[in-house]
Enzyme design. Sequence first.
Site, mmCIF file in Angstrom:
data_model
loop_
_atom_site.group_PDB
_atom_site.id
_atom_site.type_symbol
_atom_site.label_atom_id
_atom_site.label_comp_id
_atom_site.label_asym_id
_atom_site.label_seq_id
_atom_site.Cartn_x
_atom_site.Cartn_y
_atom_site.Cartn_z
ATOM 1 N N THR A 1 0.815 -1.217 0.000
ATOM 2 C CA THR A 1 0.000 0.000 0.000
ATOM 3 C C THR A 1 0.848 1.266 0.000
ATOM 4 O O THR A 1 1.968 1.271 0.533
ATOM 5 C CB THR A 1 -0.912 0.004 1.257
ATOM 6 O OG1 THR A 1 -1.473 1.309 1.418
ATOM 7 C CG2 THR A 1 -0.145 -0.313 2.517
ATOM 8 N N TYR B 1 -1.491 0.184 10.559
ATOM 9 C CA TYR B 1 -1.765 -0.557 9.328
ATOM 10 C C TYR B 1 -0.588 -0.430 8.354
ATOM 11 O O TYR B 1 -0.059 -1.431 7.862
ATOM 12 C CB TYR B 1 -3.061 -0.037 8.692
ATOM 13 C CG TYR B 1 -3.241 -0.486 7.271
ATOM 14 C CD1 TYR B 1 -3.453 -1.829 6.973
ATOM 15 C CD2 TYR B 1 -3.186 0.433 6.215
ATOM 16 C CE1 TYR B 1 -3.600 -2.246 5.652
ATOM 17 C CE2 TYR B 1 -3.339 0.025 4.903
ATOM 18 C CZ TYR B 1 -3.542 -1.319 4.628
ATOM 19 O OH TYR B 1 -3.673 -1.723 3.328
#
Length: 342
Positions: free
Chosen positions: A123, A147
């Site tokens: 990501t 995250y």
Amino acid sequence: MELGSTMRHVLVTGGAGYVGSHACRMLAKCGYKPITIDNLSTGHRWAVRWGPLIVGDIADHRLLVDVIAKYRPVAVMHFAALSLVGESGTQPARYYDNNVAGTITLLQAMQQGGVNRFIFSSTCATYGQVEHCPIAETAPQVPINTYGRSKLMVETILRDFVSAHGLNATALRYFNAAGAAAEDGIGEAHQPETHLIPLVIGAALGQRGPIGIFGDDYATPDGTCLRDYVHVNDLATAHVLALERSAAQDGFSAINLGTGRPYSVLEVLAAVGLRAGCPVPRKIAPRRAGDPAALYADPHLAREMLGWTARESDLNKIVDSAWAWHAAPMEGRDRMEVRLAV
Ligand code: UDP
């Protein structure tokens, strides 16, 4: 067909999730058979339509070893992960356990089963607060939430497995996944939904109240945040290209998947308003903590290494496809359990 004979299986963790299910669809279109492992914590049974679903967890080493022995996949695509930024801050143990420890278990099972090719769902959150856009893969990676840190830790682990064990790993760093393959019955269905495009469509359809615009005083042309929205079908195509490239290339690669063309929150509202035929109900809300003003990719490496460019990521195309998905009746999706023989 004999298992593991001429059919090229790909093990897809998280294949019942948003990006994972679109990757399974693309794998099938390209002549592979996706074998999904998903614990259905956030994924959906109805999204698994192109191959068997094994309901189980990536923490289950025994299960992974058995599935790999049974199907002898040519590669693993790893999507299974917890991905809510806010939640990651309040439940770090769960995030590190699932996203990091779970991935180590998966890599060990692959090693045991002799599977060497790994495509990892990473990501742009691994970059954190960037000083400069567009973001190239060489930009510093300083994630600002749990995250993002969990995904960066996996990238680091992959580099170590590459040098220690000769793993062949590609980390694909997505920007803002959006859109749907509504014609094939899959699309974005997060619970809770936090992403802009489905929320704006929900507001336009009257399924929820006005959309809150998180800040209109950023240093951007219209004061709202700029993001790089990339169609989930384009992401899926990039995974298949990375899989094919990995047959001939060794080592570790990290590649951005974005368009390089950002849109503002107001531009998204305008595109949805155009589709809806009337302005989307809205209100200005406070800035959301941790939101950078602009985040968009330098997509050159993906073109160079994978021959990939985003083809379906024009904002109007993304909105049309997402609209088709969200406007379709929800009834039946949970009953639409396509059970294929495992
Ligand atoms: N956003 C917004 N209202 C919302 C949800 C998102 O204004 O209800 C904005 C958010 O601040 C960001 C952009 O939309 O600038 C995309 O947010 P999203 O959560 O979809 O993705 P992110 O960029 O955070 O991964």
